[in-house]
Scaffold this motif. Structure first.
Motif, short mmCIF file in Angstrom:
data_model
loop_
_atom_site.label_atom_id
_atom_site.label_comp_id
_atom_site.label_asym_id
_atom_site.label_seq_id
_atom_site.Cartn_x
_atom_site.Cartn_y
_atom_site.Cartn_z
N SER A 258 -9.78 -2.62 -18.19
CA SER A 258 -9.73 -2.54 -19.82
C SER A 258 -8.32 -2.33 -20.17
O SER A 258 -8.10 -2.32 -21.48
CB SER A 258 -10.58 -1.62 -20.18
N GLY A 259 -7.44 -1.91 -19.38
CA GLY A 259 -6.15 -1.38 -19.94
C GLY A 259 -5.88 0.00 -20.09
O GLY A 259 -4.91 0.38 -20.78
N ASP A 260 -6.97 0.56 -19.96
CA ASP A 260 -6.52 2.28 -20.45
C ASP A 260 -5.98 2.91 -19.43
O ASP A 260 -5.30 4.01 -19.69
CB ASP A 260 -8.16 2.85 -20.71
N LEU A 261 -5.72 2.39 -18.21
CA LEU A 261 -4.92 3.28 -17.29
C LEU A 261 -4.25 2.06 -16.45
O LEU A 261 -4.44 0.93 -16.44
CB LEU A 261 -6.03 3.59 -16.36
N LYS A 262 -2.90 2.53 -15.95
CA LYS A 262 -2.09 1.86 -15.23
C LYS A 262 -1.82 2.32 -13.86
O LYS A 262 -1.46 3.31 -13.86
CB LYS A 262 -0.80 1.62 -16.09
N PRO A 263 -2.23 1.61 -12.79
CA PRO A 263 -1.86 1.79 -11.41
C PRO A 263 -0.45 2.10 -11.23
O PRO A 263 0.58 1.17 -11.81
CB PRO A 263 -2.34 0.64 -10.73
N VAL A 264 -0.02 3.06 -10.42
CA VAL A 264 1.53 3.52 -10.37
C VAL A 264 1.69 3.43 -8.80
O VAL A 264 2.65 2.89 -8.43
CB VAL A 264 1.78 4.85 -10.98
N VAL A 265 0.98 4.06 -8.03
CA VAL A 265 1.37 4.24 -6.49
C VAL A 265 0.13 4.30 -5.58
O VAL A 265 -0.63 4.81 -6.20
CB VAL A 265 2.19 5.74 -6.30
N ALA A 266 0.03 3.46 -4.78
CA ALA A 266 -1.12 3.40 -3.93
C ALA A 266 -0.76 4.30 -2.75
O ALA A 266 0.28 4.42 -2.19
CB ALA A 266 -1.38 2.14 -3.25
N LEU A 267 -1.74 5.29 -2.52
CA LEU A 267 -1.41 6.43 -1.64
C LEU A 267 -2.15 6.12 -0.33
O LEU A 267 -3.22 6.81 0.00
CB LEU A 267 -1.83 7.96 -2.56
N GLN A 268 -1.54 5.07 0.29
CA GLN A 268 -2.18 4.45 1.59
C GLN A 268 -1.29 3.65 2.27
O GLN A 268 -0.22 3.34 1.47
CB GLN A 268 -3.72 4.04 1.45
N GLU A 269 -1.55 3.18 3.41
CA GLU A 269 -0.33 1.94 3.94
C GLU A 269 -0.37 0.86 3.25
O GLU A 269 0.96 0.27 3.39
CB GLU A 269 -0.63 1.98 5.40
N GLN A 270 -1.32 0.38 2.86
CA GLN A 270 -1.27 -1.03 2.12
C GLN A 270 -1.73 -0.86 0.66
O GLN A 270 -2.18 0.05 0.17
CB GLN A 270 -2.35 -1.93 2.69
N ARG A 271 -1.22 -1.74 0.01
CA ARG A 271 -1.57 -2.04 -1.46
C ARG A 271 -3.06 -2.25 -1.77
O ARG A 271 -3.61 -3.09 -1.02
CB ARG A 271 -0.66 -3.18 -2.15
N PHE A 272 -3.51 -1.70 -2.78
CA PHE A 272 -4.75 -2.15 -3.44
C PHE A 272 -4.49 -3.70 -4.06
O PHE A 272 -3.18 -3.76 -4.26
CB PHE A 272 -5.07 -1.20 -4.51
N THR A 273 -5.71 -4.34 -4.14
CA THR A 273 -5.42 -5.67 -4.71
C THR A 273 -5.88 -5.93 -6.21
O THR A 273 -6.55 -4.95 -6.65
CB THR A 273 -6.31 -6.83 -3.86
N GLY A 274 -5.77 -7.08 -6.80
CA GLY A 274 -6.37 -7.25 -8.11
C GLY A 274 -5.65 -6.21 -8.99
O GLY A 274 -4.37 -6.09 -9.14
N VAL A 275 -6.46 -5.67 -10.02
CA VAL A 275 -5.88 -5.10 -11.25
C VAL A 275 -5.11 -3.60 -10.76
O VAL A 275 -4.49 -3.22 -11.33
CB VAL A 275 -6.98 -4.76 -12.14
#
Length: 361
Positions: A258-275
């Motif tokens: 919805s755009g209410d939050l913005k992902p900043v850092v993935a706290l794991q070895e690989q990126r999250f996907t999609g939004v």
């Protein structure tokens, strides 16, 4: 001739019934002398009757076993130890939805939120329950670690039913966050501006300490706001009461969409996907720190063996279903697990021992 044979047939059936009832004494009847042909026919008839009786006995026994198999006698109270809308609530409701919809379990599971004391009221309520056949608790690493750290409740106070998945955290901000990047926030903190992160449960507290160490900041420069659930922490962030928030994908993906939050850092070895796509902590030049958060289900210690076997069966089927993998794990980018019974117990006890050891206990 046909009439004679029918009469003889009826007599044989009657005698076979009397023999089975113990009321026919062959030696005391006038027709004890049978010709060989009649004797053979009588033997064949007896075999047929005995075969039919055997089949009926098996069917009746199977029906009796089916009728006596344990099932919940009423509503099953399912305790969630954090507020509605958080990660624990989401995975609990998805498990229930899949079991009911797929015909795995027709029990009526009623979610009950017990959040006092960081969820300890709910976990202790289940651990101390005297009647435990219709009572379950959502057990996940964050609340589990909080319990081990602050109470004397341990895993031998429960019966471990299942571990169904594992998720890692992501750091998010609101679109109006005054920092364009994590690096900018770190520089501001070192220059004297207080930067804040909201979270819930012990897993988020652990990640806060790991990030503070990685960024080289103390508690006055990077502060932590502890909330009763991830949903509450997200609300704080969207309301501008903190700069960042820790969450799992299951709790935050709808806000990112919805755009209410913005992902900043993935706290794991690989990126999250999609939004939720964003750089990993490793890509920013720091160690790949992570605190995996497993999700599971427990029953009280007082849960009977019959009820425990039932729950292990239905949650095992749910965790192995295609619906769980596609509707929860794929959507929320979780690692699917299907550990039940002894395997779930071993997993949770090992997690307990490792965490207590990290606390020096």
């Amino acid at each position: 001739f046909r009439v004679k044979r029918q009469v003889q047939g009826f007599n044989l059936i009657k005698r076979a019934k009397l023999i089975l009832q113990g009321r026919f004494n062959v030696a005391s009847q006038k027709d004890t002398v049978w010709n060989k042909k009649e004797g053979n026919e009588r033997g064949r008839l007896m075999k047929k009757v005995l075969a039919i009786v055997t089949v009926l006995c098996i069917l009746f026994a199977s029906a009796a076993l089916a009728d006596t198999a344990w099932k919940p006698k009423g509503d099953v109270k399912f305790i969630v130890c954090s507020s509605a809308g958080g990660g624990s609530d989401i995975y609990t409701r998805k498990m229930i939805e899949i079991m009911n919809r797929e015909g795995i379990s027709d029990a009526n599971y009623v979610v009950d939120y017990m959040t006092d004391g960081g969820g300890e009221s709910g976990r202790q309520y289940v651990a101390k329950a005297r009647k435990g056949d219709e009572l379950l608790v959502a057990m996940e690493f964050g609340g589990f670690a909080n319990m081990l750290k602050n109470t004397n409740v341990r895993m031998d106070d429960y019966r471990c039913i299942a571990v169904v998945g594992e998720e890692c955290q992501i750091l998010l901000s609101s679109p109006t966050c005054k920092y364009e990047s994590v690096e900018a926030a770190i520089e501001a903190a070192k220059a004297g501006t207080v930067v804040s992160i909201a979270g819930s449960g012990e897993a988020d507290s652990m990640m806060y300490e790991l990030l503070r160490e990685q960024f080289g900041l103390d508690e006055t420069q990077l502060t932590y706001i502890r909330c009763s659930s991830t949903g509450e922490a997200i609300t704080n962030c969207m309301g501008g009461h903190c700069d960042y928030v820790f969450a799992r994908a299951s709790a935050c993906i709808s806000y990112a969409e919805s755009g209410d939050l913005k992902p900043v850092v993935a706290l794991q070895e690989q990126r999250f996907t999609g939004v939720l796509d964003c750089p990993t902590i490793g890509e920013l030049g720091y160690d790949n720190v992570k605190v995996p958060l497993w999700r599971g289900v427990c029953a009280p210690k007082s849960c009977s063996d019959e009820a425990y076997a039932y729950y292990c069966d239905v949650f095992g089927q749910m965790a192995q279903s295609e619906a769980w993998k596609t509707e929860y794990c794929d959507v929320y980018q979780a690692v699917p697990y299907a550990l039940v019974g002894d395997a779930a117990t071993e997993y949770m006890v090992n997690a307990q021992n490792e965490y207590l050891e990290s606390l020096g206990r």
